[in-house]
Design an enzyme around this catalytic site. Structure first.
Site, PDB file in Angstrom:
ATOM      1  N   LEU A   9      42.159  48.525  41.046  1.00 48.46           N
ATOM      2  CA  LEU A   9      41.529  47.271  41.463  1.00 48.46           C
ATOM      3  C   LEU A   9      42.432  46.102  41.088  1.00 48.46           C
ATOM      4  O   LEU A   9      42.588  45.777  39.907  1.00 48.46           O
ATOM      5  CB  LEU A   9      40.158  47.127  40.808  1.00 48.46           C
ATOM      6  CG  LEU A   9      39.177  48.296  41.045  1.00 48.46           C
ATOM      7  CD1 LEU A   9      37.840  48.006  40.380  1.00 48.46           C
ATOM      8  CD2 LEU A   9      39.004  48.563  42.538  1.00 48.46           C
ATOM      9  N   ARG A  16      40.687  32.335  35.367  1.00 51.28           N
ATOM     10  CA  ARG A  16      40.747  31.965  33.949  1.00 51.28           C
ATOM     11  C   ARG A  16      42.170  31.965  33.397  1.00 51.28           C
ATOM     12  O   ARG A  16      42.423  31.410  32.329  1.00 51.28           O
ATOM     13  CB  ARG A  16      39.863  32.907  33.126  1.00 51.28           C
ATOM     14  CG  ARG A  16      38.383  32.546  33.186  1.00 51.28           C
ATOM     15  CD  ARG A  16      37.556  33.423  32.269  1.00 51.28           C
ATOM     16  NE  ARG A  16      37.319  34.739  32.846  1.00 51.28           N
ATOM     17  CZ  ARG A  16      36.760  35.752  32.195  1.00 51.28           C
ATOM     18  NH1 ARG A  16      36.404  35.600  30.933  1.00 51.28           N
ATOM     19  NH2 ARG A  16      36.563  36.911  32.792  1.00 51.28           N
ATOM     20  N   GLN A  73      41.041  43.669  50.310  1.00 52.50           N
ATOM     21  CA  GLN A  73      39.697  43.124  50.104  1.00 52.50           C
ATOM     22  C   GLN A  73      39.772  41.622  50.422  1.00 52.50           C
ATOM     23  O   GLN A  73      40.187  40.816  49.593  1.00 52.50           O
ATOM     24  CB  GLN A  73      39.218  43.338  48.670  1.00 52.50           C
ATOM     25  CG  GLN A  73      37.768  42.930  48.450  1.00 52.50           C
ATOM     26  CD  GLN A  73      37.332  42.996  46.998  1.00 52.50           C
ATOM     27  OE1 GLN A  73      38.157  42.960  46.085  1.00 52.50           O
ATOM     28  NE2 GLN A  73      36.028  43.081  46.761  1.00 52.50           N
TER      29      GLN A  73
END
Length: 458
Positions: A9, A16, A73
Site C-alpha cells: 500500500l 503529516r 488508486q
C-alpha cells in the site's frame, strides 16, 4: 508450495510529513521506505508484488521499476479500497497474499517469513501481524477468543475498559487466503465517519462466516513502526542505523562509536576494518578488509580496496585500490581511480582522473581530467588546468616523472616517461621522455630598490 503474493500500500500522500516528496519515497538510511519494504518482501519469498500507487505514482514506479506490478488508486478511500484495486491482477490467483504498508521500513524478512509460514501452517483464511506494546494507547487492540484465534480488532475509541487494557496491538500487516480476501473486500461497506473502506473489516466478515482468523505476535515491537511524520521518520532512521551497525560489528568490523557512525543500508564492509566516529558511508559503497576509515570521512558510492587508509576526507563515485591512502582534508570526486599504494596527502582534489600505483601527491594540489602513470612525484601546489572556459581537456603524465612545486599543466598536454617539470613552470607543450620542461621568467634582481621606497615604507 503455496503461491505467495504481496500487495504494498503506497498510495497515500502523507500530509503529516508536510513535504513535496511523496511519503513512501522519504529515505531511511539511504533508501526510500518503500524500497526497504520491497527488499524484505522479496527476501521473504513472495512470487509476485503488486504496489498500489496514487499520489506520486510515476516517482514510485521509477524507484521500484520492474520489481513490482502497479495498480492505481485514483481516490484514497481507505485501505480496503486500496487493496481492492489489485483485483484485476490478483483476483483469480490461488494462494497466500501479504498486505503490507509502504511506510513500514523496519519490518524484516524474518518476521514476514514467519508470519506467512504461521498462516499457512494453521490453514487460516486471515492472519494478523501483532506486537506487544507496553503502552498500547492509540493502537487497535487484538482480542482473542478462548482458542487463541482472533475474535475481533477494536480501535482505541471503540474499546471498552477491559479491551483497552489488552497490550496486543494490530500492526496493520496482514496475510490472507487470496480468494477469500477479494470475496470479502467486495462486501466491505463505507458506513463510517470517514466514508472509507477499511481493510480490518475483512476480519469481521471472515469471522461472521466462521472462518479461522489467526494472530502472529512478532518479537520486536520496533518493527511495527509506521512512518507518518518527520518525528517517526527520524525514529525509524535511528533504529535502522543501530541495526545496520550491529550487523557490521557482528561481521568483524570495528565501529568505535556506533551512536555517531552513519552507514547506509547497501554498504558492504570487510572484516578487521576500523571505522572511527562521525563517519558517513553511503550508497552502494564497498570497503575491503583491514582499512582505517578516519573520523569525519564521507564515502559515497565508491569502492575501497584492502588496507586503505582514509583520514578525514571525502570520496564519491570513485575507487581506491589496495594499500592507497588519502588525507586529511582531501576530496576524490567522481570517476577517479586511485591506484595501488598511491599516497594522496592533505588538501588534494582529484576529479575524473586515474593515478597509477606508487604515485605520490603530497598536498595542496588539483588533478582534474588527467591520467598519471606509476611512481610519479607531484609537488605541492600543482594544478592540472583542465578547463579553457568552454571545454574540458585531458592531461597525461608518464611513469617515473617528477613534477616540481607550483607547476601548472595546461591541458591538453602530454608529459612522457621519466620527465621533469621544473618548479614554478606553466607547461603548455608536450614534454618528451627524459626531458625537463621549464617555463618561467628568468630571475632579475634590482639592486638598491629598498632605498627608492618612500620613508613610510622603509
Amino acid at each position: 508450495m503455496t503461491n505467495r503474493f504481496a500487495v504494498v500500500l503506497a498510495a497515500g500522500q502523507g500530509t503529516r510529513m508536510k513535504s513535496k516528496l511523496y511519503k513512501v519515497l522519504h529515505q531511511v538510511c539511504g533508501k526510500a521506505m518503500v524500497e526497504h519494504v520491497i527488499d524484505q518482501v522479496e527476501t521473504a519469498g513472495v512470487d509476485k508484488v503488486v504496489t498500489v500507487v496514487g499520489h506520486g505514482a510515476d516517482s514510485v514506479k521509477e524507484i521500484l521499476d520492474v520489481r513490482s506490478e502497479y495498480v492505481l488508486q485514483e481516490e484514497q478511500l481507505g485501505t480496503g479500497h486500496a487493496v481492492l484495486q489489485a483485483v484485476d491482477v490478483l483476483g483469480k490467483e490461488v494462494g497466500t497474499t501479504l498486505v503490507i504498508c509502504g511506510d513500514t521500513p523496519l519490518l524484516t524478512a524474518e518476521t514476514l517469513s514467519s508470519l506467512l509460514a504461521y498462516h499457512e501452517q494453521h490453514d487460516a483464511k486471515a492472519t494478523v501481524l501483532t506486537a506487544h506494546a507496553d503502552n498500547p494507547f492509540g493502537y487497535g487492540r487484538v482480542i482473542r477468543n478462548t482458542e487463541k484465534h482472533v475474535k475481533k480488532i477494536v480501535e482505541q475509541k471503540d474499546a471498552s475498559t477491559e479491551e483497552a487494557s489488552v497490550q496486543e496491538i494490530n500492526t496493520g500487516t496482514y496475510v490472507f487466503d487470496n480468494q477469500f480476501l477479494f470475496e470479502a473486500l467486495s462486501l466491505v461497506k463505507n458506513d463510517n465517519v470517514q466514508g472509507e473502506y477499511y481493510l480490518p473489516d475483512v476480519i469481521e466478515i471472515l469471522k461472521n462466516k466462521n472462518e479461522i482468523v489467526m494472530a502472529y505476535q512478532m518479537e520486536n515491537m520496533d518493527e511495527a513502526l509506521g512512518v507518518n511524520d518527520r518525528i517517526a521518520l527520524a525514529e525509524a532512521a535511528n533504529t535502522m542505523k543501530k541495526r545496520i551497525n550491529k550487523k557490521h560489528m557482528q561481521n568483524g568490523v570495528t565501529i568505535l562509536d556506533p551512536a555517531n557512525t552513519y552507514i547506509e543500508a547497501d554498504v558492504i564492509i570487510g572484516s578487521d576494518t576500523i571505522v572511527e566516529p562521525n563517519v558517513m558511508i553511503k550508497g552502494k559503497t564497498i570497503i575491503g578488509e583491514e582499512c582505517m576509515i578516519g573520523s569525519s570521512s564521507v564515502i559515497c558510492d565508491s569502492k575501497i580496496g584492502n588496507g586503505v587508509r582514509v583520514t578525514s576526507s571525502h570520496i564519491e563515485q570513485s575507487e581506491m585500490v589496495d594499500g592507497s591512502n588519502i588525507g586529511p582534508n582531501s576530496h576524490i570526486r567522481p570517476n577517479s581511480i586511485i591506484g595501488e599504494n598511491v599516497h594522496i596527502g592533505n588538501y588534494v582534489e582529484v576529479k575524473n582522473s586515474t593515478i597509477a600505483k606508487d604515485t605520490r601527491v603530497g598536498h595542496l594540489t588539483y588533478i582534474g581530467d588527467a591520467d598519471l602513470g606509476e611512481n610519479i612525484n607531484v609537488g605541492c601546489g600543482t594544478v592540472f588546468v583542465n578547463y579553457d572556459g568552454k571545454n574540458k581537456h585531458r592531461t597525461s603524465v608518464g611513469d617515473n616523472s617528477f613534477i616540481g612545486c607550483n607547476v601548472n599543466l595546461v591541458a591538453p598536454v602530454n608529459v612522457a616517461n621519466n620527465a621533469f617539470l621544473a618548479a614554478g613552470s606553466t607547461i603548455t607543450k608536450n614534454v618528451p621522455e627524459g626531458a625537463m620542461g621549464i617555463a618561467r621568467s628568468r630571475q632579475e634582481n634590482k639592486d638598491g630598490y629598498w632605498k627608492k621606497l618612500p620613508p613610510s615604507q622603509n
